[in-house]
Design a protein around this motif. Structure first.
Motif, mmCIF file in Angstrom:
data_model
loop_
_atom_site.group_PDB
_atom_site.id
_atom_site.type_symbol
_atom_site.label_atom_id
_atom_site.label_comp_id
_atom_site.label_asym_id
_atom_site.label_seq_id
_atom_site.Cartn_x
_atom_site.Cartn_y
_atom_site.Cartn_z
ATOM 1 N N ASP B 386 0.868 -1.189 0.000
ATOM 2 C CA ASP B 386 0.000 0.000 0.000
ATOM 3 C C ASP B 386 0.896 1.228 0.000
ATOM 4 O OD1 ASP B 386 -2.266 1.482 -0.029
ATOM 5 O OD2 ASP B 386 -2.823 1.113 2.066
ATOM 6 N N VAL B 387 0.377 2.328 -0.546
ATOM 7 C CA VAL B 387 1.116 3.594 -0.521
ATOM 8 C C VAL B 387 0.192 4.657 0.072
ATOM 9 C CG1 VAL B 387 2.643 3.130 -2.440
ATOM 10 C CG2 VAL B 387 0.382 4.055 -2.883
ATOM 11 N N GLY B 422 8.622 -4.673 11.969
ATOM 12 C CA GLY B 422 8.966 -6.062 12.279
ATOM 13 C C GLY B 422 8.181 -7.049 11.457
ATOM 14 N N GLY B 423 7.080 -6.605 10.861
ATOM 15 C CA GLY B 423 6.318 -7.496 9.995
ATOM 16 C C GLY B 423 5.958 -6.739 8.734
ATOM 17 N N GLN B 424 5.472 -7.468 7.747
ATOM 18 C CA GLN B 424 5.161 -6.817 6.472
ATOM 19 C C GLN B 424 3.979 -5.851 6.621
ATOM 20 O OE1 GLN B 424 5.651 -7.987 2.586
ATOM 21 N NE2 GLN B 424 4.937 -5.874 2.538
ATOM 22 N N PRO B 425 4.189 -4.548 6.403
ATOM 23 C CA PRO B 425 3.061 -3.606 6.456
ATOM 24 C C PRO B 425 2.193 -3.808 5.221
ATOM 25 C CG PRO B 425 5.160 -2.483 6.730
ATOM 26 C CD PRO B 425 5.461 -3.845 6.215
ATOM 27 N N LEU B 426 0.876 -3.861 5.460
ATOM 28 C CA LEU B 426 -0.051 -3.970 4.330
ATOM 29 C C LEU B 426 -0.808 -2.648 4.244
ATOM 30 C CD1 LEU B 426 -1.047 -7.705 4.908
ATOM 31 C CD2 LEU B 426 0.473 -6.814 3.168
ATOM 32 N N GLY B 427 -2.133 -2.651 4.486
ATOM 33 C CA GLY B 427 -2.877 -1.410 4.341
ATOM 34 C C GLY B 427 -2.462 -0.349 5.357
ATOM 35 N N MET B 428 -2.552 0.929 4.919
ATOM 36 C CA MET B 428 -2.159 2.024 5.812
ATOM 37 C C MET B 428 -3.225 3.105 5.775
ATOM 38 S SD MET B 428 1.919 2.352 5.155
ATOM 39 C CE MET B 428 1.935 2.442 3.392
ATOM 40 N N ALA B 429 -3.332 3.888 6.858
ATOM 41 C CA ALA B 429 -4.248 5.037 6.876
ATOM 42 C C ALA B 429 -3.750 6.043 7.899
ATOM 43 C CB ALA B 429 -5.660 4.571 7.227
ATOM 44 N N VAL B 438 -1.352 1.042 10.636
ATOM 45 C CA VAL B 438 -0.878 0.066 9.660
ATOM 46 C C VAL B 438 -1.394 -1.328 10.012
ATOM 47 C CG1 VAL B 438 1.171 -0.788 8.471
ATOM 48 C CG2 VAL B 438 1.272 1.377 9.684
ATOM 49 N N CYS B 439 -1.912 -2.018 9.005
ATOM 50 C CA CYS B 439 -2.195 -3.443 9.190
ATOM 51 C C CYS B 439 -0.903 -4.202 8.888
ATOM 52 C CB CYS B 439 -3.277 -3.905 8.227
ATOM 53 S SG CYS B 439 -4.917 -3.397 8.729
ATOM 54 N N VAL B 440 -0.473 -5.036 9.828
ATOM 55 C CA VAL B 440 0.782 -5.755 9.630
ATOM 56 C C VAL B 440 0.489 -7.253 9.549
ATOM 57 C CG1 VAL B 440 3.112 -6.087 10.502
ATOM 58 C CG2 VAL B 440 1.887 -3.986 11.030
ATOM 59 N N GLY B 441 0.907 -7.847 8.447
ATOM 60 C CA GLY B 441 0.649 -9.277 8.256
ATOM 61 C C GLY B 441 1.288 -10.100 9.356
ATOM 62 N N LEU B 480 -7.372 -1.155 6.066
ATOM 63 C CA LEU B 480 -8.182 -0.513 7.089
ATOM 64 C C LEU B 480 -8.649 0.858 6.611
ATOM 65 C CD1 LEU B 480 -5.914 1.171 9.723
ATOM 66 C CD2 LEU B 480 -5.064 0.312 7.565
ATOM 67 N N ASP B 481 -9.641 1.374 7.317
ATOM 68 C CA ASP B 481 -9.969 2.795 7.193
ATOM 69 C C ASP B 481 -10.529 3.249 8.527
ATOM 70 O OD1 ASP B 481 -10.001 5.255 6.118
ATOM 71 O OD2 ASP B 481 -11.287 4.761 4.405
ATOM 72 N N ILE B 482 -10.533 4.587 8.700
ATOM 73 C CA ILE B 482 -10.884 5.130 10.005
ATOM 74 C C ILE B 482 -12.206 5.873 9.884
ATOM 75 C CG2 ILE B 482 -10.110 6.620 11.882
ATOM 76 C CD1 ILE B 482 -7.254 6.244 10.729
ATOM 77 N N ALA B 483 -13.145 5.544 10.784
ATOM 78 C CA ALA B 483 -14.448 6.209 10.769
ATOM 79 C C ALA B 483 -14.322 7.559 11.463
ATOM 80 C CB ALA B 483 -15.467 5.327 11.477
ATOM 81 N N PRO B 484 -15.309 8.471 11.222
ATOM 82 C CA PRO B 484 -15.237 9.803 11.829
ATOM 83 C C PRO B 484 -15.124 9.744 13.359
ATOM 84 C CG PRO B 484 -16.974 9.720 10.185
ATOM 85 C CD PRO B 484 -16.455 8.342 10.321
ATOM 86 N N ASP B 485 -15.742 8.757 13.976
ATOM 87 C CA ASP B 485 -15.685 8.683 15.448
ATOM 88 C C ASP B 485 -14.394 8.026 15.935
ATOM 89 O OD1 ASP B 485 -16.078 6.140 14.627
ATOM 90 O OD2 ASP B 485 -17.980 5.828 15.678
#
Lengths: 349, 700, 336
Positions: B386-387, B422-429, B438-441, B480-485
């Protein structure tokens, strides 16, 4: 008994190859290993008894000493073969008692000496094959396999095969009763039997290809397998040899005491046999040692027991003293040749 | 018809459970348990009242007495040794206890303390010799067996008469061996407590782990600095104490200073331990196994005695059972992992809708628009799944080495390691404050604070009741994504496989994945949706009350409402895509960018409808010859919330940027990541809002 | 002790009267006790818990107990503890819950089963102890008076090794803690202590009555004391080894061996072949008869268990070269 000492059983060639073997050496060129320790201990005790005990150092008594431990020594030879192959055979006492009792029983029913012996030998071989098969192919640890097989064989012995659990030496076997009784040129036959067995086992282990295979597969089974040695059949062979040796010891024992007490299985004899073997310097991790170690171990035990019987030390006290001496021998070895994490083998108990 | 049957069979028959069950640690205990049940069944069919209260209480009383010694032996076996001297320790302790109570008339607690002390001392002798002096366990304990036995015999000779001539009347003492509490024998209570404590010790406490570690690999244990000598010595001491405990109850029950007390006990105990499945050589074993082994051996010997089996037959039967059980257990031990390998992969039936056409007239029409992509950090990054860009236009991506790399604006020529995860970063926000989630596999959900410190956000969720696999741990948090709350919604692609095993998960085509929500206000994590087929990209929808997410192997896009009027409902946005959807992100015109990591093929689609075929394949072929979905060529599409495809970007020749797992629109450019790439792509978007920033949109 | 013997004989006679006393009635008439007697015995259960089977003693006892059970229609079974005291204790423990009518138990030592036997009696099971007794008295005991046995053996050896010989005597014993062996040693002491001319050169345990051990001990002692005069052997099966050592040393006839045992065929063979010169038999068939009578008495006993306690010491029989022709040495086939 671990990787630190490479020169068990008079393996001069191993020493030569390994150069100055690991472990501390007090004397130049003499590895101060367990075999040496036990030899020195034996010499010390022997000397002490000879000087202090009247009647100990006489030809007669020394022959008696040898005669007392000859059966133990023969058993030790069989056990040594298995231990060198990285196993242990706890069923030896059962295969000492039952096949030889079968011989006595059959002979007493007039089946003839040859037939009786043949049946006994077949049974001993069968026990060895069973042990070997379970260890080699079913891959059950030898400690457990032979324990269970021993119980089973003792069970066969108790299943009405014999009228009583003590089987008398029948008159029909008088022709071969010399193997346990009498003497040749003053040397009891049972001692000669031990010597003969030692020579045969010694030649087999040192001079034949199969013997070399047993050393190889005991030293490193995986390497042996890769090198093309049929490790599993060799394992079976070890247990067959142990079974046959045990039966031979049984015949000597029963000829000598004119009966075969099949209850012998209940006793803790097997521990004595293991002690004789391992005390002499044959490592339980396999591939080390030889006949000479068995002889040294046997002589040490024999001397202690004989001396103490002369001194009229009670049975329990004999056991206590014997145990403490053995513990001392093991401790000295461990102090002189310390094992460390690098030389210890995983899973080696 | 047969198709329907196949569907039903694969929908309701829980294929995957077998492999999962087999994989469980406690399945190692299956064979001893089976043997125990068989022996109980056998003897209760042969003996009346075998399962009566009185008999059960007798059996348990004896089992508990034996059990203490077996526990001690097991501990020593696990640490890689053996203790043959237990039999003599037992005998000596029995004699001591009887002498103290009968002749010396000491109070019961003093008797117990003295006896335990003696057991500890006798065990400690073994411990010092074997642990510190490094002597061999088998030989040493064999010799101490002989020595202790000789001491016992000498003392017994002198004390037995004195002991026998007194019959003390000490109720507390009698209660130990003969008493009941709540109609269960005292000794059973004590044993249960000790066994549970030992279990906790071995599995939950540090010293117990030391024991397991030293038994497992003594050299490694030594090299990482564990106190090997001390732990080994202590195990032998513990074995002595256990034998003494057993002796106390035995002494109280029988009051017998018999000469052959404990004779052959070492064999019985060793047999019990091995029957339970505890291995000689160390590292393998548990309290459960010790208890099972004890029960088996006791039920067999007791049963044979009660059947009045002749001694010879009894021994034959015992030997046969021992050998059969050991063979079974060893075969099981050796082949379990093979069985797991064969059974674990359990393909299901997955019927995908017809793949939409990608011809010239379709919205997916092929083109070469991605050929013009600029390359950022070519050869300097590996696996940027992810970028993302921050408000200062710096570009971030993950790497295979477990780092987050930052490329500096404006030219992205300069890079640095932003954070080590320490682990492979996947999705980021990013959130509004500039914290990067970061979601880390293989690790879970992490965050990198603006000061670059890395913190775990969550790595577990609620355990579902019926799942055999422990699904409380996060195995493959994906996007991942982050909700307004502030709530974070993220996908976990599969609970059955590790990250590198994703092709195997695709072969299963089962709903192994889920959407999970982390709530920062309560710090709690809970699972929102289950049984999703490799859920991947997650994005917050424009209504701020729902998320849109991709199910990769299902080739579909779905939408789930977590708030508002439609809370809790899920709808399909796109039912069928021509490829496998990956990350989703917003575009400046209010629509969504979607990465297709690879395109479908008719052969693979057909295979997904043939689960038996795939199972055969997984059983008979090595893993590298299995079918796998294509992820070599993909594209980027833009879609709206109605599910219409608005645009598609391809790199047909695969020259510049063929493999795409993510894209992020930022100030008129689209930045592209791909998990098997060694670069990040950037392409100018014609007509896009040059001020649009995707990060931290909603929670300002 | 004589009193006890009398009681025992009385019990035995009572049983004999009950079993066969009516056989000589002249006119046909049904015995009122007869039916009740047989009915009463039907379905009763007797369990024998020996230390071992497979040796002449236990096989002999068991055969006779089993024969009487078959004849009278009660159940008889053997639970062999096979030289394992723990297994024996386990057996008795489960027997207490099974509640047979009579347990016949051969004790491995003086104490091991004591508590359990008391418990069994409390639970209403008659316990008859056989040959080796615990220090708890139960319904009955049948066996040799071992002290007397020892005295008989020692007397003979003392008589043989008096003046004119070396007076050197070797004593072989059983397991040190076995009461059988200990009582026997007591019997030896009773006599030997009064005989200063006899010199005990060695007292050694043969372990668990191992003949091989007996042989090696004898060999060593013979080596040290070629002029050994006598051996006090512990049991015929063990002394086979003793005799073999004597024979091998070429001292047959010079060393006086006294042994003891159940009076089986080995006893006669030993005397005839000169393995031992003196043998004290505790007469297994006789013991078995006493045992059967005690079992019957117990099965018919209506009183609470433990009311009567009977001891029957077996009359001992001496075998030697002179009387062996007149002695009956039983085998499993000839035992009646």
């Amino acid at each position: 008994m671990s990787g630190t000492e490479l020169n068990g059983g008079g393996q001069a060639e191993a020493v030569a190859k390994a150069g100055p073997a690991g472990g501390a050496s007090f004397l130049k060129g003499v590895a101060f290993d367990q075999q040496m320790i036990v030899l020195l201990l034996f010499a010390a005790i022997f000397l002490a008894f000879s000087l202090l005990l009247p009647g100990f150092f006489t030809v007669g008594n020394l022959l008696t000493l040898m005669r007392t431990v000859s059966v133990l020594g023969i058993l030790g030879l069989g056990m040594a073969v298995v231990v060198i192959g990285r196993g242990i055979d706890l069923s030896m006492i059962a295969s000492l008692a039952v096949p030889s009792a079968v011989v006595l029983m059959l002979a007493s029913k007039d089946y003839g000496i040859a037939t009786s012996l043949l049946c006994g030998v077949s049974l001993a071989v069968a026990i060895g094959v069973l042990n070997g098969f379970l260890v080699a192919y079913a891959e059950i640890p030898s400690l457990f396999t032979t324990l269970a097989v021993g119980i089973g064989i003792a069970g066969i012995g108790q299943s009405g095969l014999f009228e009583y659990e003590i089987v008398p030496w029948p008159a029909q076997l008088a022709a071969i009763s010399w193997i346990g009784q009498g003497s040749l040129l003053g040397i009891p036959y049972s001692v000669l039997a031990f010597i003969a067995a030692a020579i045969i086992v010694g030649i087999f282990m040192r001079k034949t290809r199969l013997g070399a295979f047993i050393y190889a597969s005991g030293d490193n089974p995986n390497a042996a397998r890769i090198a093309g040695i049929p490790v599993r059949p060799i394992l079976m062979l070890q247990y067959i040899i142990a079974g046959l040796v045990a039966m031979f010891a049984g015949l000597v024992l029963s000829a000598s005491s004119s009966s075969m007490d099949t209850r012998i299985f209940n006793l803790t004899w097997i521990y004595d046999v293991i002690l004789v073997v391992v005390l002499g310097g044959i490592g339980l991790s396999g591939g080390r040692g030889g006949v000479i170690n068995v002889i040294i171990g046997t002589l040490l035990i024999g001397t202690i027991v004989n001396g103490m019987t002369i001194m009229n030390v009670s049975f329990e006290m004999q056991n206590l003293i014997k145990g403490v001496v053995l513990l001392a021998a093991l401790s000295i070895d461990s102090i002189v040749n310390p094992r460390n994490e690098e030389t210890a083998q995983q899973g080696d108990i | 018809m047969s198709n329907t049957l196949t569907k039903l069979r694969y929908r309701y028959w829980p294929d995957h459970v077998f492999g999962e069950l087999l994989q469980k640690q406690w399945m190692e205990t299956a064979v001893p348990l089976l043997v125990l049940l068989l022996t109980i069944a056998f003897f209760s069919s042969r003996i009346d009242n075998f399962i009566s209260v009185a008999n059960l209480s007798d059996t348990l009383r004896q089992a508990s007495e034996l059990g203490f010694v077996v526990l001690g032996m097991s501990l020593v076996l696990i640490v890689g040794g053996i203790d043959l001297s237990v039999a003599s320790v037992f005998a000596l302790c029995n004699l001591t206890a009887l002498y103290c109570i009968n002749v010396l008339g000491l109070p019961t607690p003093a008797v117990i303390a003295l006896t335990l002390l003696l057991g500890a001392v006798l065990g400690a002798v073994n411990g010092v010799l074997i642990g510190y002096m490094r002597m061999r366990a088998f030989l040493t304990t064999m010799v101490t067996l002989i020595v202790y036995k000789a001491i016992h015999d000498l003392l017994n000779f002198q004390l037995a008469v004195a002991i026998s001539s007194v019959v003390p009347d000490v109720p507390a003492w009698d209660f130990l061996g003969n008493g009941d509490f709540l109609s269960i024998p005292t000794v059973v209570w004590v044993f249960a407590i000790v066994a549970i404590a030992s279990h906790i010790f071995l599995t939950r406490l540090r010293p117990g782990w030391y024991v397991m570690a030293i038994g497992g690999n003594r050299r490694s244990a030594y090299n990482i600095g564990l106190p090997v000598n001390r732990v080994v010595a202590m195990s032998y001491m513990a074995s002595g104490v256990f034998a003494a405990t057993s002796a106390i109850f035995y002494a109280s029950r029988l009051a017998s200073p018999g000469a052959d007390t404990g004779k052959g006990l070492e064999i019985t105990v060793l047999t019990a331990a091995i029957l339970g499945g505890i291995r000689l050589g160390g590292g393998k074993g548990s309290v459960t196994k010790a208890v099972l082994g004890t029960l088996i051996i006791l039920i067999i010997t007791n049963g044979l005695l009660r059947l009045a089996t002749p001694a010879g037959a009894a021994r034959l039967i015992l030997a046969t059972i021992l050998l059969l059980a050991a063979t079974l257990d060893i075969r099981w031990f050796k082949n379990r992992h093979k069985a797991v390998q064969e059974l674990y992969v359990s393909p299901s039936y997955l019927e995908l809708p017809q793949s939409p056409p990608t011809g010239a007239s379709s919205p997916f029409a092929l083109n070469d628009r991605l050929r013009a992509v600029e390359q950022i950090g070519l050869g300097e990054v590996e696996s940027p799944e992810d970028v993302i860009l921050d408000r200062e236009d710096n570009l971030y991506c993950g790497s295979r080495h477990g780092e987050i790399i930052r490329f500096f604006a404006p030219d992205y020529k300069r890079m640095e390691v932003y954070a080590r995860i320490g682990g492979q970063p996947l999705g980021m926000a990013f959130d509004a404050g500039g914290t990067l989630f970061v979601c880390v596999g293989g690790m879970g959900l992490y965050r990198v604070n603006p000061d670059r410190t890395v913190e775990k956000v969550t790595d577990e969720t609620n355990r579902s009741l019926l799942s055999v696999v422990d699904d409380s741990r996060l195995r493959l948090a994906d996007d991942l994504d982050i909700a307004p709350d502030g709530r974070i919604f993220f996908s976990e692609a599969t609970i059955r496989y590790e990250m590198h095993e994703w092709p195997t998960d695709s072969l299963e085509g089962r709903g192994n994945g889920r959407i999970i929500c982390y709530d920062p206000r309560s710090g709690k994590t809970h699972t929102v949706l289950r049984h999703l087929i490799f859920p991947n990209g997650v994005v917050l929808a424009s209504d701020k009350e729902s998320i849109i997410f991709a199910e990769s192997w299902n080739c579909s896009i779905k939408r789930h409402w977590f708030a508002g009027a439609k809370e809790g409902t899920t709808e399909t946005v796109i039912a069928s895509l021509p490829g496998y959807p990956d990350n989703i992100n917003v575009s400046s015109d209010g629509n969504y960018w979607l990465a297709l990591m690879g395109m479908r093929s008719p052969a693979f689609d057909l295979a997904m409808r043939k689960p038996a075929f795939r199972r055969r394949m997984s059983k008979r072929l090595p893993g590298d010859e299995w079918l796998a979905p294509n992820i070599n060529t993909g594209c980027i599409v833009k879609f709206n919330e109605k599910g219409e495809i608005l645009d598609a970007l391809w790199d047909l020749g695969g020259l510049n940027h063929p493999m795409i797992t993510s894209m992020r629109e930022h100030k008129g450019y689209l930045y592209i990541g791909g998990i098997s790439n060694n670069r990040i792509g950037r392409i100018k978007l014609e007509g896009a809002d040059p001020e649009f920033v995707s990060s931290g949109r909603y929670n300002v | 002790m004589i009193g006890l013997k009398k009681i025992g004989m009385a019990v035995a006679m009572a049983a004999t009267v009950l079993t066969g006393g009516i056989a000589h009635a002249q006119n046909s008439m049904s015995d009122p006790a007869r039916a009740g007697y047989y009915d009463n015995l039907k379905g009763k259960r007797v369990v024998f818990v020996p230390v071992f089977m497979g040796l002449d003693l236990t096989e002999g006892w068991s055969k006779m107990m089993s024969r009487q059970a078959d004849k009278l229609g009660y159940k008889y079974e053997v639970r062999n503890s096979n030289f394992n005291t723990a297994a024996g204790a386990q057996t008795i423990t489960s027997l207490i819950t099974e509640k047979p009518d009579v347990i016949v138990v051969q004790n491995p030592d003086v104490q091991s089963y004591a508590k359990l036997l008391a418990k069994a009696e409390k639970a209403g099971i008659h316990v008859i102890q056989l040959n080796m007794k615990t220090n708890v008295l139960t319904t009955g005991f049948v066996g040799a008076d071992v002290e007397e046995l020892g005295e008989l053996q020692a007397k003979e050896v003392v008589a043989h090794c008096g003046s004119g010989t070396s007076g050197k005597v070797l004593v072989l014993a059983g397991p040190p803690s076995s009461p059988f062996s200990a009582y026997m040693l007591k019997g030896y002491e009773n006599i030997l202590n009064k005989s200063p001319e006899v010199k005990v050169v060695s007292v050694q345990s043969t372990g668990d009555y191992e003949s091989a051990k007996a042989k090696s001990i004898t060999q060593v002692v013979l080596q040290q004391h070629p002029d050994l005069c006598g051996v006090l052997g512990v049991w015929d099966n063990t002394d086979v080894g003793t005799a073999a050592a004597v024979k091998e040393a070429g001292k047959s006839g010079q060393v006086f061996v006294s042994s003891s045992g159940g009076g089986g065929e080995l006893a006669c063979k030993g005397i005839e072949e000169g393995m031992w010169q003196h043998y004290v038999s505790y007469d297994v068939p006789g013991q078995a008869r006493d045992l059967n009578n005690l079992i019957l008495a117990a099965l018919q006993d209506k009183n609470p268990v433990g009311t009567t306690k009977t001891i029957l010491y077996t009359p001992l029989v001496i075998y030697n070269k002179d009387n062996i022709k007149n002695q009956f040495c039983w085998t499993l086939d000839t035992i009646r």
